[in-house]
Design a protein around this motif. Structure first.
Motif, PDB file in Angstrom:
ATOM      1  N   VAL A 236       0.832  -1.206   0.000  1.00 43.53           N
ATOM      2  CA  VAL A 236       0.000   0.000   0.000  1.00 43.53           C
ATOM      3  C   VAL A 236       0.868   1.258   0.000  1.00 43.53           C
ATOM      4  O   VAL A 236       0.500   2.282  -0.599  1.00 43.53           O
ATOM      5  CB  VAL A 236      -0.931  -0.003   1.228  1.00 43.53           C
ATOM      6  CG1 VAL A 236      -1.568   1.366   1.445  1.00 43.53           C
ATOM      7  CG2 VAL A 236      -2.022  -1.067   1.071  1.00 43.53           C
ATOM      8  N   LEU A 237       2.027   1.193   0.620  1.00 40.74           N
ATOM      9  CA  LEU A 237       2.861   2.381   0.809  1.00 40.74           C
ATOM     10  C   LEU A 237       3.940   2.562  -0.250  1.00 40.74           C
ATOM     11  O   LEU A 237       4.246   3.695  -0.633  1.00 40.74           O
ATOM     12  CB  LEU A 237       3.512   2.343   2.193  1.00 40.74           C
ATOM     13  CG  LEU A 237       2.551   2.350   3.381  1.00 40.74           C
ATOM     14  CD1 LEU A 237       3.318   2.205   4.684  1.00 40.74           C
ATOM     15  CD2 LEU A 237       1.698   3.615   3.393  1.00 40.74           C
ATOM     16  N   SER A 288       5.688  17.795   0.137  1.00 40.68           N
ATOM     17  CA  SER A 288       6.737  17.406  -0.809  1.00 40.68           C
ATOM     18  C   SER A 288       6.303  17.510  -2.263  1.00 40.68           C
ATOM     19  O   SER A 288       7.099  17.232  -3.162  1.00 40.68           O
ATOM     20  CB  SER A 288       7.182  15.977  -0.527  1.00 40.68           C
ATOM     21  OG  SER A 288       6.172  15.056  -0.912  1.00 40.68           O
ATOM     22  N   GLY A 289       5.037  17.886  -2.489  1.00 41.88           N
ATOM     23  CA  GLY A 289       4.531  17.887  -3.852  1.00 41.88           C
ATOM     24  C   GLY A 289       4.368  16.472  -4.385  1.00 41.88           C
ATOM     25  O   GLY A 289       4.615  16.218  -5.575  1.00 41.88           O
ATOM     26  N   ASN A 290       3.980  15.544  -3.495  1.00 39.43           N
ATOM     27  CA  ASN A 290       3.771  14.133  -3.842  1.00 39.43           C
ATOM     28  C   ASN A 290       5.045  13.446  -4.327  1.00 39.43           C
ATOM     29  O   ASN A 290       4.998  12.560  -5.188  1.00 39.43           O
ATOM     30  CB  ASN A 290       2.674  13.983  -4.902  1.00 39.43           C
ATOM     31  CG  ASN A 290       1.301  14.296  -4.348  1.00 39.43           C
ATOM     32  OD1 ASN A 290       0.949  13.872  -3.247  1.00 39.43           O
ATOM     33  ND2 ASN A 290       0.539  15.071  -5.109  1.00 39.43           N
ATOM     34  N   LYS A 291       6.175  13.834  -3.744  1.00 41.43           N
ATOM     35  CA  LYS A 291       7.438  13.202  -4.104  1.00 41.43           C
ATOM     36  C   LYS A 291       8.031  12.442  -2.924  1.00 41.43           C
ATOM     37  O   LYS A 291       7.752  12.733  -1.767  1.00 41.43           O
ATOM     38  CB  LYS A 291       8.438  14.252  -4.610  1.00 41.43           C
ATOM     39  CG  LYS A 291       8.073  14.806  -5.979  1.00 41.43           C
ATOM     40  CD  LYS A 291       9.231  15.554  -6.608  1.00 41.43           C
ATOM     41  CE  LYS A 291       8.920  15.968  -8.041  1.00 41.43           C
ATOM     42  NZ  LYS A 291      10.087  16.624  -8.689  1.00 41.43           N
ATOM     43  N   HIS A 292       8.857  11.482  -3.275  1.00 37.80           N
ATOM     44  CA  HIS A 292       9.490  10.612  -2.286  1.00 37.80           C
ATOM     45  C   HIS A 292      10.737  11.313  -1.742  1.00 37.80           C
ATOM     46  O   HIS A 292      11.868  11.013  -2.131  1.00 37.80           O
ATOM     47  CB  HIS A 292       9.843   9.277  -2.943  1.00 37.80           C
ATOM     48  CG  HIS A 292      10.243   8.206  -1.978  1.00 37.80           C
ATOM     49  ND1 HIS A 292      11.544   7.958  -1.642  1.00 37.80           N
ATOM     50  CD2 HIS A 292       9.498   7.309  -1.277  1.00 37.80           C
ATOM     51  CE1 HIS A 292      11.603   6.954  -0.775  1.00 37.80           C
ATOM     52  NE2 HIS A 292      10.372   6.536  -0.540  1.00 37.80           N
ATOM     53  N   VAL A 296       9.476  11.831   3.646  1.00 38.06           N
ATOM     54  CA  VAL A 296       8.504  10.789   3.291  1.00 38.06           C
ATOM     55  C   VAL A 296       9.146   9.412   3.466  1.00 38.06           C
ATOM     56  O   VAL A 296       8.539   8.491   4.032  1.00 38.06           O
ATOM     57  CB  VAL A 296       8.013  10.965   1.837  1.00 38.06           C
ATOM     58  CG1 VAL A 296       7.198   9.748   1.390  1.00 38.06           C
ATOM     59  CG2 VAL A 296       7.182  12.238   1.719  1.00 38.06           C
ATOM     60  N   SER A 297      10.383   9.258   2.988  1.00 36.55           N
ATOM     61  CA  SER A 297      11.079   7.984   3.083  1.00 36.55           C
ATOM     62  C   SER A 297      11.249   7.551   4.534  1.00 36.55           C
ATOM     63  O   SER A 297      11.052   6.365   4.873  1.00 36.55           O
ATOM     64  CB  SER A 297      12.448   8.086   2.410  1.00 36.55           C
ATOM     65  OG  SER A 297      13.151   6.867   2.513  1.00 36.55           O
ATOM     66  N   ALA A 298      11.609   8.494   5.412  1.00 36.29           N
ATOM     67  CA  ALA A 298      11.813   8.163   6.823  1.00 36.29           C
ATOM     68  C   ALA A 298      10.524   7.660   7.455  1.00 36.29           C
ATOM     69  O   ALA A 298      10.527   6.698   8.233  1.00 36.29           O
ATOM     70  CB  ALA A 298      12.343   9.381   7.572  1.00 36.29           C
ATOM     71  N   TYR A 299       9.411   8.306   7.116  1.00 42.29           N
ATOM     72  CA  TYR A 299       8.117   7.875   7.667  1.00 42.29           C
ATOM     73  C   TYR A 299       7.735   6.497   7.153  1.00 42.29           C
ATOM     74  O   TYR A 299       7.328   5.620   7.925  1.00 42.29           O
ATOM     75  CB  TYR A 299       7.036   8.895   7.307  1.00 42.29           C
ATOM     76  CG  TYR A 299       5.652   8.468   7.755  1.00 42.29           C
ATOM     77  CD1 TYR A 299       5.308   8.466   9.099  1.00 42.29           C
ATOM     78  CD2 TYR A 299       4.702   8.040   6.833  1.00 42.29           C
ATOM     79  CE1 TYR A 299       4.046   8.048   9.516  1.00 42.29           C
ATOM     80  CE2 TYR A 299       3.439   7.633   7.227  1.00 42.29           C
ATOM     81  CZ  TYR A 299       3.116   7.640   8.577  1.00 42.29           C
ATOM     82  OH  TYR A 299       1.882   7.222   8.980  1.00 42.29           O
TER      83      TYR A 299
END
Length: 310
Positions: A236-237, A288-292, A296-299
């Motif tokens: 999912v992620l 982030s503008g929907n970017k990785h 985001v990666s840490a979460y």
């Protein structure tokens, strides 16, 4: 109401309901009670006979047939125990039985017959003319398995749809467990390292599993559903190798996945753990503008580790 409907109603997911309905059709079990005194003797007799069959791999098909024909006489407690024992026996025998499917001759007959995963048992028998392989197909079905194919290889898997015949007689948690397993085996979420169902459906399955482990933490099959979650939540992620959530070149989130995230949260996440994970991800994606990004990666790493390290 099915476990699927309960899970979706619990979180108010009107949008998700439409997609998820398409994929649904400790103690031994929650709500399973011993037989009454009047039927205890008969229930014990059914259990004793079943135990003789299920304890011997050579009589696995007979155990399954006997349970189908006699489960109504056993009472919900014995019925639940026997159903779990049947699953245990089938899983234990699966690898050994698979060796009968792997020989080159069997594989060639199935390939020449253009056997596919969506064929019914009746259609499968109509296509296969070789008497020996037909007998093997019948044995596969009788033992509670079904044939699947991937990357040019045929193999047996558990036929969880067949367990639904037991649902009126067993504990509600085990009935819900078989629904979850049947959904995944009827239409696997992943194939050849790719997500092959919609993002909406994938989120729906994860939400149902999450509610299951919260609702039935002491169920005999809670650990099995937690194991399923350890694969489903990461999908999912972050998606799969051939269906990544984030583009390998641009690091941008798949727009369809972002839409699915937004749709499932239209009325809030409620108390569903998976939906709350998504709800906490959304602000990071917005920023982030929907970017990785690193944030985001840490979460995502933190969440995925919490499921895969259990």
């Amino acid at each position: 109401m099915t476990q699927l409907q309960k899970s979706l109603a619990k979180t108010g997911r009107a949008v998700l309901l439409g997609a998820a309905l398409a994929i649904a059709g400790g103690t031994a079990a929650v709500g399973a009670q011993p037989a009454s005194a009047a039927s205890a003797t008969e229930a014990q007799a059914v259990y004793n006979q079943f135990s003789k069959y299920v304890s011997n791999p050579s009589s696995l098909a007979q155990a399954r047939k006997y349970l189908i024909n006699h489960i109504g006489k056993a009472g919900s407690w014995y019925a639940t125990v026997m159903t779990l024992q049947l699953e245990n026996a089938q899983r234990a025998e699966l690898d050994r039985f698979s060796e009968k499917i792997y020989p080159e001759h069997v594989q060639k007959v199935l390939m020449d017959a253009k056997v596919t995963n969506d064929l019914t048992y009746t259609e499968l028998l109509k296509r296969v003319k070789d008497s020996g392989v037909r007998k093997l197909i019948e044995e596969t079905w009788d033992k509670g398995y079904k044939l699947e194919t991937s990357e040019g290889m045929y193999y047996p898997v558990m036929h969880y749809e067949g367990y639904k015949v037991f649902k009126p007689h067993i504990g509600k948690d085990i009935a819900a467990y078989f629904d979850i397993m049947a959904t995944e085996t009827n239409r696997p979420s992943a194939f050849d390292a790719a997500i092959v169902i919609t993002w909406d459906e994938l989120i729906g399955r994860a939400a149902i599993m999450s509610d299951y482990v919260d609702d039935y933490p002491n169920s005999n099959r809670a650990a099995a559903v937690r194991e399923q979650l350890s694969y489903t939540v990461p999908s999912v992620l972050i998606g799969a190798n051939n269906t990544p959530a984030y583009d390998y070149d641009t690091n941008e989130l798949d727009p369809e996945l972002r839409r699915a995230y937004d749709d499932v949260l239209l009325e809030g996440p409620g108390d569903n753990t998976v939906l709350n994970i998504i709800a906490r991800l959304i602000p990071l994606l917005d920023a982030s503008g929907n970017k990785h990004t690193e944030e985001v990666s840490a979460y995502l790493d933190q969440v995925i580790d919490s499921y895969t390290e259990r």
